[in-house]
Design a protein around this motif. Sequence first.
Motif, PDB file in Angstrom:
ATOM      1  N   PRO A 204       6.824 -21.922   1.818  1.00 15.61           N
ATOM      2  CA  PRO A 204       6.308 -21.141   2.949  1.00 15.61           C
ATOM      3  C   PRO A 204       6.362 -19.632   2.716  1.00 15.61           C
ATOM      4  N   ILE A 205       7.303 -19.171   1.907  1.00 16.16           N
ATOM      5  CA  ILE A 205       7.354 -17.744   1.569  1.00 16.16           C
ATOM      6  C   ILE A 205       6.159 -17.391   0.691  1.00 16.16           C
ATOM      7  N   SER A 206       5.918 -18.205  -0.321  1.00 16.82           N
ATOM      8  CA  SER A 206       4.748 -17.986  -1.175  1.00 16.82           C
ATOM      9  C   SER A 206       3.461 -18.065  -0.361  1.00 16.82           C
ATOM     10  N   ASP A 207       3.394 -19.021   0.564  1.00 10.73           N
ATOM     11  CA  ASP A 207       2.199 -19.172   1.402  1.00 10.73           C
ATOM     12  C   ASP A 207       1.950 -17.908   2.223  1.00 10.73           C
ATOM     13  N   ALA A 208       3.017 -17.333   2.793  1.00 13.64           N
ATOM     14  CA  ALA A 208       2.870 -16.131   3.627  1.00 13.64           C
ATOM     15  C   ALA A 208       2.353 -14.959   2.815  1.00 13.64           C
ATOM     16  N   ILE A 209       2.810 -14.851   1.583  1.00 19.05           N
ATOM     17  CA  ILE A 209       2.349 -13.758   0.719  1.00 19.05           C
ATOM     18  C   ILE A 209       0.907 -13.975   0.300  1.00 19.05           C
ATOM     19  N   GLU A 210       0.590 -15.187  -0.097  1.00 24.32           N
ATOM     20  CA  GLU A 210      -0.768 -15.484  -0.572  1.00 24.32           C
ATOM     21  C   GLU A 210      -1.797 -15.428   0.554  1.00 24.32           C
ATOM     22  N   ALA A 211      -1.356 -15.596   1.794  1.00 23.27           N
ATOM     23  CA  ALA A 211      -2.281 -15.581   2.939  1.00 23.27           C
ATOM     24  C   ALA A 211      -2.786 -14.182   3.266  1.00 23.27           C
ATOM     25  N   ASP A 212      -2.202 -13.160   2.648  1.00 24.05           N
ATOM     26  CA  ASP A 212      -2.601 -11.782   2.932  1.00 24.05           C
ATOM     27  C   ASP A 212      -2.883 -11.055   1.615  1.00 24.05           C
ATOM     28  N   PRO A 213      -4.001 -11.385   0.964  1.00 26.14           N
ATOM     29  CA  PRO A 213      -4.275 -10.823  -0.366  1.00 26.14           C
ATOM     30  C   PRO A 213      -4.661  -9.351  -0.370  1.00 26.14           C
ATOM     31  N   SER A 214      -4.969  -8.778   0.788  1.00 34.24           N
ATOM     32  CA  SER A 214      -5.441  -7.396   0.816  1.00 34.24           C
ATOM     33  C   SER A 214      -4.331  -6.368   1.009  1.00 34.24           C
ATOM     34  N   ALA A 215      -3.080  -6.816   1.183  1.00 33.15           N
ATOM     35  CA  ALA A 215      -1.982  -5.882   1.429  1.00 33.15           C
ATOM     36  C   ALA A 215      -1.794  -4.937   0.250  1.00 33.15           C
ATOM     37  N   ARG A 216      -1.513  -3.679   0.560  1.00 32.34           N
ATOM     38  CA  ARG A 216      -1.265  -2.671  -0.478  1.00 32.34           C
ATOM     39  C   ARG A 216       0.040  -2.959  -1.219  1.00 32.34           C
ATOM     40  N   HIS A 217       1.140  -3.022  -0.480  1.00 33.75           N
ATOM     41  CA  HIS A 217       2.449  -3.368  -1.025  1.00 33.75           C
ATOM     42  C   HIS A 217       2.951  -4.614  -0.307  1.00 33.75           C
ATOM     43  N   VAL A 218       3.681  -5.458  -1.036  1.00 39.03           N
ATOM     44  CA  VAL A 218       4.296  -6.651  -0.461  1.00 39.03           C
ATOM     45  C   VAL A 218       5.810  -6.493  -0.553  1.00 39.03           C
ATOM     46  N   PHE A 219       6.490  -6.600   0.593  1.00 40.90           N
ATOM     47  CA  PHE A 219       7.942  -6.523   0.649  1.00 40.90           C
ATOM     48  C   PHE A 219       8.485  -7.864   1.139  1.00 40.90           C
ATOM     49  N   LEU A 220       9.416  -8.436   0.382  1.00 35.71           N
ATOM     50  CA  LEU A 220      10.111  -9.647   0.798  1.00 35.71           C
ATOM     51  C   LEU A 220      11.544  -9.270   1.153  1.00 35.71           C
ATOM     52  N   VAL A 221      11.936  -9.528   2.393  1.00 32.63           N
ATOM     53  CA  VAL A 221      13.268  -9.170   2.880  1.00 32.63           C
ATOM     54  C   VAL A 221      14.097 -10.445   3.001  1.00 32.63           C
ATOM     55  N   THR A 222      15.189 -10.506   2.260  1.00 34.20           N
ATOM     56  CA  THR A 222      16.050 -11.679   2.211  1.00 34.20           C
ATOM     57  C   THR A 222      17.493 -11.218   2.109  1.00 34.20           C
ATOM     58  N   HIS A 223      18.378 -11.831   2.874  1.00 33.43           N
ATOM     59  CA  HIS A 223      19.787 -11.429   2.784  1.00 33.43           C
ATOM     60  C   HIS A 223      20.341 -11.736   1.396  1.00 33.43           C
ATOM     61  N   GLY A 224      20.242 -12.975   0.969  1.00 34.84           N
ATOM     62  CA  GLY A 224      20.696 -13.344  -0.367  1.00 34.84           C
ATOM     63  C   GLY A 224      19.646 -12.989  -1.390  1.00 34.84           C
ATOM     64  N   PRO A 225      20.005 -12.385  -2.514  1.00 31.19           N
ATOM     65  CA  PRO A 225      19.015 -11.961  -3.511  1.00 31.19           C
ATOM     66  C   PRO A 225      18.259 -13.129  -4.123  1.00 31.19           C
ATOM     67  N   PHE A 226      17.061 -12.830  -4.595  1.00 26.78           N
ATOM     68  CA  PHE A 226      16.283 -13.826  -5.328  1.00 26.78           C
ATOM     69  C   PHE A 226      16.725 -13.847  -6.788  1.00 26.78           C
ATOM     70  N   THR A 227      16.862 -12.683  -7.398  1.00 29.71           N
ATOM     71  CA  THR A 227      17.339 -12.594  -8.778  1.00 29.71           C
ATOM     72  C   THR A 227      18.800 -13.021  -8.829  1.00 29.71           C
TER      73      THR A 227
END
Length: 372
Positions: A204-227
Amino acid sequence: MSNMAMLDRRAFLKATGATAWLPCMVGCGRLLFRNCAPSYSVAILGDTHYDAEPESVYHSHYDESNKWAKIQHAEFKRNGEMWRTRCPQLLEASAKLAHRLDTRFVLQMGDIIQGDCDDVPTHKKMLSDCIKLLRRPYPDDLPFMTVIGNHDFRGKGARKAYLEFAEPFMTNEIGKEARYPVFSFRQGDDLWVFCDFETKNLDPISDAIEADPSARHVFLVTHGPFTAPTRGSFRWRLGGHTEDTRPRLYETLSRRHAIVLSGHTHTTNFYRHENKYGGFTEFTANSVWAKPEYATAEPIHSKPSDYVPIASQPKDKLEKHQQALDFFKPGLREYFYGNGAGHYRLNVSDKAVTMDFYPGAALEPARTFTLS
């Protein structure tokens, strides 16, 4: 703009008290009414672990049979001590900078409170007291954003209590429904996606990002890091237990050259990833000013070759930790790790996205990281 949207924030809080986040504000959308100039900044706070002395203020119902009681009492003591003077000073410094006209909102990276109340009314009071305290020094009309952290719902009945606070509260701030595990909104030309880092499905996170292809910058806010971090609980992060859907999010973030903003580790970290899809960056913020000496921007590690698991752990855990890091290490091009605590300022424009780090209660940045 509606009359409700134009209400003075402080007057509204006084009028409604602890119910300031109730759903009656849905649709008033303070964030989306603000100036959408292409350049803006965001005041960033890492974990804050708001608490108070004596422990009885919020922990009089604490279940002493908890197997982690000794550790958690040490956390209560740490929090009470740092919230005497250091954390209020940090907050005031951040707010002074936020009075600049280009500040769009305040973003806190989860674990806004300590939790561990084991009593629903007390947990709700802790949240109410905290949000009022943290907002007070900032401009009245500045939206205040927070993402769900593990301490925010730690304790008996606490998850329901937190969501009853956070979802209507964030709905009011962004002007559209905010419901976990994933929600998103536009700030001008930029897409902001918030998620519960303990979700077991990253699609669902990937879906939310892919659903808005025209955004200039994409920011993902998560408490626990992805890396995967090199210290602490390396699996207790976004995607730590989601082997099937993590590669897709890695690719999605990379194709959009996204910026991940996280907390949780009580350290200041920066990662730049480059790979066959493109690349992304991640910045981990920390406002747990547990010791005076943590007001520093000096790194413990500062190059990709330092991205290795801590050696002082059992062999089987060390091997699993290495495997977690091996997923990210081939594309890691920049790496910064330090114990520094403070406040931060995200600067967004067409040309670049940067993060200024202000150790402790500093009013001048000690280090600037280029995120995009």
